[in-house]
Scaffold this active site. Structure first.
Site, PDB file in Angstrom:
ATOM      1  N   ARG A   1      15.525 -10.431  82.969  1.00  0.00           N
ATOM      2  CA  ARG A   1      14.488 -11.289  83.541  1.00  0.00           C
ATOM      3  C   ARG A   1      15.049 -11.851  84.846  1.00  0.00           C
ATOM      4  NH1 ARG A   1      14.927 -12.754  78.001  1.00  0.00           N
ATOM      5  NH2 ARG A   1      13.051 -12.255  76.778  1.00  0.00           N
TER       6      ARG A   1
ATOM      7  N   LYS B   1      15.997 -16.715  77.393  1.00  0.00           N
ATOM      8  CA  LYS B   1      14.756 -17.267  76.860  1.00  0.00           C
ATOM      9  C   LYS B   1      14.938 -17.644  75.391  1.00  0.00           C
ATOM     10  CE  LYS B   1       9.810 -16.284  76.790  1.00  0.00           C
ATOM     11  NZ  LYS B   1       8.763 -15.276  77.118  1.00  0.00           N
TER      12      LYS B   1
ATOM     13  N   HIS C   1       9.960  -8.179  87.284  1.00  0.00           N
ATOM     14  CA  HIS C   1       9.806  -7.882  85.858  1.00  0.00           C
ATOM     15  C   HIS C   1       9.409  -6.421  85.628  1.00  0.00           C
ATOM     16  CE1 HIS C   1      10.118 -10.162  82.142  1.00  0.00           C
ATOM     17  NE2 HIS C   1       9.176  -9.411  81.626  1.00  0.00           N
TER      18      HIS C   1
ATOM     19  N   ARG D   1      12.408  -4.519  84.753  1.00  0.00           N
ATOM     20  CA  ARG D   1      12.786  -4.723  83.342  1.00  0.00           C
ATOM     21  C   ARG D   1      11.931  -3.831  82.436  1.00  0.00           C
ATOM     22  NH1 ARG D   1      14.643  -8.597  79.322  1.00  0.00           N
ATOM     23  NH2 ARG D   1      12.991  -9.182  77.863  1.00  0.00           N
TER      24      ARG D   1
ATOM     25  N   HIS E   1      14.406  -9.553  72.664  1.00  0.00           N
ATOM     26  CA  HIS E   1      13.127  -9.886  72.046  1.00  0.00           C
ATOM     27  C   HIS E   1      13.336 -10.432  70.639  1.00  0.00           C
ATOM     28  CE1 HIS E   1      10.648  -6.898  74.729  1.00  0.00           C
ATOM     29  NE2 HIS E   1      10.869  -8.056  75.321  1.00  0.00           N
TER      30      HIS E   1
ATOM     31  N   TYR F   1       6.193  -0.759  74.614  1.00  0.00           N
ATOM     32  CA  TYR F   1       6.679   0.316  75.487  1.00  0.00           C
ATOM     33  C   TYR F   1       6.387   1.701  74.927  1.00  0.00           C
ATOM     34  CZ  TYR F   1       8.927  -3.594  77.756  1.00  0.00           C
ATOM     35  OH  TYR F   1       9.140  -4.787  78.386  1.00  0.00           O
TER      36      TYR F   1
END
Length: 376
Positions: free
Chosen positions: A236, A261, A325, A328, A351, A360
């Site tokens: 990120r 995050k 992003h 990424r 995640h 994805y």
């Protein structure tokens, strides 16, 4: 034997402020409760309640004196703070706004305190504070304590008429929920606000050739290292900005990401090609602490990174709406296309939920390549 306990909560029922009394089922407490005039039961909140007045508050303490401990930690909002808001934290988010806007209402200190204690990132804090201040300043003549479900709905309707995006509407709702549920400690069913329907939007992804063209057109060594790090490690933008020299582990060919995050640490990949460029960059620029430093030796600017990427895309002739992003997203998609399992990709991206990573599978061309187009 454990002493009985009753937790006091703030409730808003039919636009009237109430004192909620939450406790485990107990015959003695239930019997005493019935003696209090005006006491009622809420099925919505699964607790007893009565009008929020000083007389009723005194009556509660008198009724249960010597029988139950009254827990008021969620009720007394003006109590002295054990962890006061740091002065620089308060200045960063509140004082600049109040200084140039007459009559502007800033977030309560309790709001800032909770953000600080829960270690929300600066970007998230700015969003929550900005959104919540927009809400309370929409009602300039009303005290924050007077705002309830009707005001929330009216404000959201106003934002919908302005054409706000679903993402922004959700951020507004989250900031309001944060105040009522986290700061005030109200039950999470305090209000029933409809959220915008979630849209299944697929991420924008570049091909490997397009990524290579972007990097080739980035002639500045430092700028190329920044974009290469984002792509090759799946970072990120906030993560690449906060990278420090010590986070590059060349002996294990890994990059350590600290406080990402959700406050989580993780490791991700370090590219051999990137490592060579980073060594040349280090010899030339000699950063002190942060891997990519700004003019004042602090973290590099996110705005500068976006400008670098935009210029490189123009030079490379790429017309897609490419953002940091996007690199990424491309990293994750390319890993999936070359056979990396979803669990590994989830770990590299940081995640929480595998479902987030599964997006994805909808953009990877792995399965598409095996299908013969009928036109061909």
């Amino acid at each position: 034997m454990n002493k009985k306990s009753i937790t006091l909560k703030h409730l808003l029922i039919n636009q009237q402020r109430q004192i909620g009394l939450k406790f485990y089922p107990d015959k003695v407490l239930q019997s005493l409760l019935k003696e209090i005039p005006g006491i009622k039961w809420s099925n919505t909140y699964s607790m007893a309640y009565l009008a929020n007045t000083s007389a009723n508050l005194n009556l509660i303490y008198h009724t249960f004196k010597g029988v139950a401990l009254i827990d008021g930690r969620y009720f007394y909002l003006n109590r002295p703070m054990h962890n006061p808001v740091k002065e620089e934290y308060q200045y960063k988010f509140n004082k600049p706004r109040a200084a140039y806007t007459e009559g502007y209402k800033t977030c309560p200190k309790e709001f800032l305190q909770k953000l600080q204690l829960k270690k929300y990132s600066d970007s998230t804090a700015r969003i929550y504070i900005g959104m919540f201040e927009g809400f309370i300043n929409y009602y300039p003549d009303k005290d924050i304590q007077e705002l309830g479900e009707d005001e929330i709905r009216d404000y959201l309707s106003y934002q919908v008429k302005l054409g706000r995006s679903d993402s922004m509407l959700n951020q507004i709702i989250n900031s309001i929920k944060f105040y009522y549920e986290i700061v005030l400690g109200m039950p999470n069913r305090f209000y029933d606000i409809e959220r915008p329907n979630a849209r299944e939007k697929l991420p924008e992804v570049l091909s490997k050739e397009e990524v290579q063209r972007i990097l080739t057109q980035t002639s500045n060594l430092k700028h190329r290292c920044i974009l290469s790090t984002i792509y090759s490690a799946g970072l990120r933008i906030s993560e690449v900005l906060n990278l420090k020299i010590k986070d590059i582990d060349s002996s294990r060919m890994m990059i350590r990401i600290e406080g990402a995050k959700g406050g989580k640490d993780r490791y991700t990949l370090l590219s051999n090609n990137l490592l060579e460029d980073l060594r040349c960059y280090y010899k030339k620029h000699k950063p002190k602490e942060f891997l990519f430093e700004g003019p004042d030796y602090g973290p590099y600017s996110s705005t500068s990174i976006r400008k670098i990427l935009k210029r490189s895309c123009l030079k490379a002739g790429i017309r897609k709406g490419v953002k940091p992003h996007t690199l990424r997203h491309s990293f994750a998609t390319h890993l999936l296309e070359q056979g990396t399992d979803l669990r590994s990709i989830q770990t590299l991206l940081g995640h929480n939920n595998l479902t987030t990573t599964e997006i994805y599978t909808h953009v990877a061309n792995t399965a598409m390549n095996t299908i013969k187009n009928p036109l061909d």
